[in-house]
Design an enzyme around this catalytic site. Structure first.
Site, PDB file in Angstrom:
ATOM      1  N   ASN A  16       0.835  -1.208   0.000  1.00 37.44           N
ATOM      2  CA  ASN A  16       0.000   0.000   0.000  1.00 37.44           C
ATOM      3  C   ASN A  16       0.865   1.252   0.000  1.00 37.44           C
ATOM      4  OD1 ASN A  16      -2.944  -0.339  -0.018  1.00 37.44           O
ATOM      5  ND2 ASN A  16      -2.568  -1.675   1.724  1.00 37.44           N
ATOM      6  N   HIS A 106      -8.098  -0.549   7.130  1.00 32.83           N
ATOM      7  CA  HIS A 106      -8.308  -1.788   7.885  1.00 32.83           C
ATOM      8  C   HIS A 106      -8.846  -2.851   6.925  1.00 32.83           C
ATOM      9  CE1 HIS A 106      -8.886  -4.191  11.483  1.00 32.83           C
ATOM     10  NE2 HIS A 106     -10.028  -4.590  10.959  1.00 32.83           N
TER      11      HIS A 106
END
Length: 193
Positions: A16, A106
């Site tokens: 990410n 998350h």
């Protein structure tokens, strides 16, 4: 809109993190200025360095020390913090210094499968064990209580009973790759930080 320098906080491999750095590489208003990791061996640091982004390693004692962290963030003129697979709880003094300017990703559809100990494969294993028909990713504001900040965005994907834990992880990860940079961009643009 002025340029906003972002710090990306990471603990692991950094897919990410790399995705965010590449997405914002030539952005007019958002600049990945610093990658911070609590682990010296986090592969995210290698990814960041290869892409020319400065890095800092902040083990627990440094992370929890305002005299270390706040000057570090000021040195790079950080205006916004993105948690991208960062495992430690962010200390309150950082949250206080960056009110409504820290977001987290998350790997589940909060409020399910959140809280202490719920990260990475632990989340996907819990989703599989519960027989969920879908999973997804959540982007939320960071508060002093783990995974309890206001939800900014969620994206879901259907699951099959035949999906393994690794299949679930891969499906969820594809959502992160597709959506997370756009959400970061949207949030910062709306805040005009």
């Amino acid at each position: 809109m002025e340029r906003t320098n972002i710090a990306i906080f990471v603990s692991g491999s950094g897919t990410n993190c790399e995705n965010l750095i590449k997405y914002f590489a030539n952005h007019e208003h958002i600049y990945p200025a610093l990658v911070v990791s609590n682990k010296a061996d986090a592969y995210a640091l290698v990814r960041a360095e290869r892409l020319g982004v400065p890095t800092a390693v902040t083990p627990k004692a440094d992370l929890n020390n305002p005299d270390v962290m706040l000057p570090l963030l000021r040195r790079y003129d950080i205006g916004f913090i993105v948690l991208a697979g960062f495992l430690p709880i962010v200390p309150n003094f950082i949250i206080d210094a960056y009110p409504h300017k820290i977001i987290n990703i998350h790997p589940a559809l909060l409020p399910k499968y959140g809280g202490k100990g719920m990260w990475g494969h632990h989340v996907h294993e819990a989703v599989k064990a519960a027989g969920e028909k879908e999973t997804g990713m959540t982007v939320h504001w960071v508060t002093p209580v783990c995974d309890s900040g206001e939800i900014i965005a969620q994206f879901s994907v259907a699951l099959s009973p035949d999906d393994s834990v690794d299949d679930i992880a891969e499906k969820e990860h594809q959502l992160e790759m597709e959506h997370f940079p756009k959400i970061v961009e949207s949030v910062i643009s709306e805040l005009k930080v």
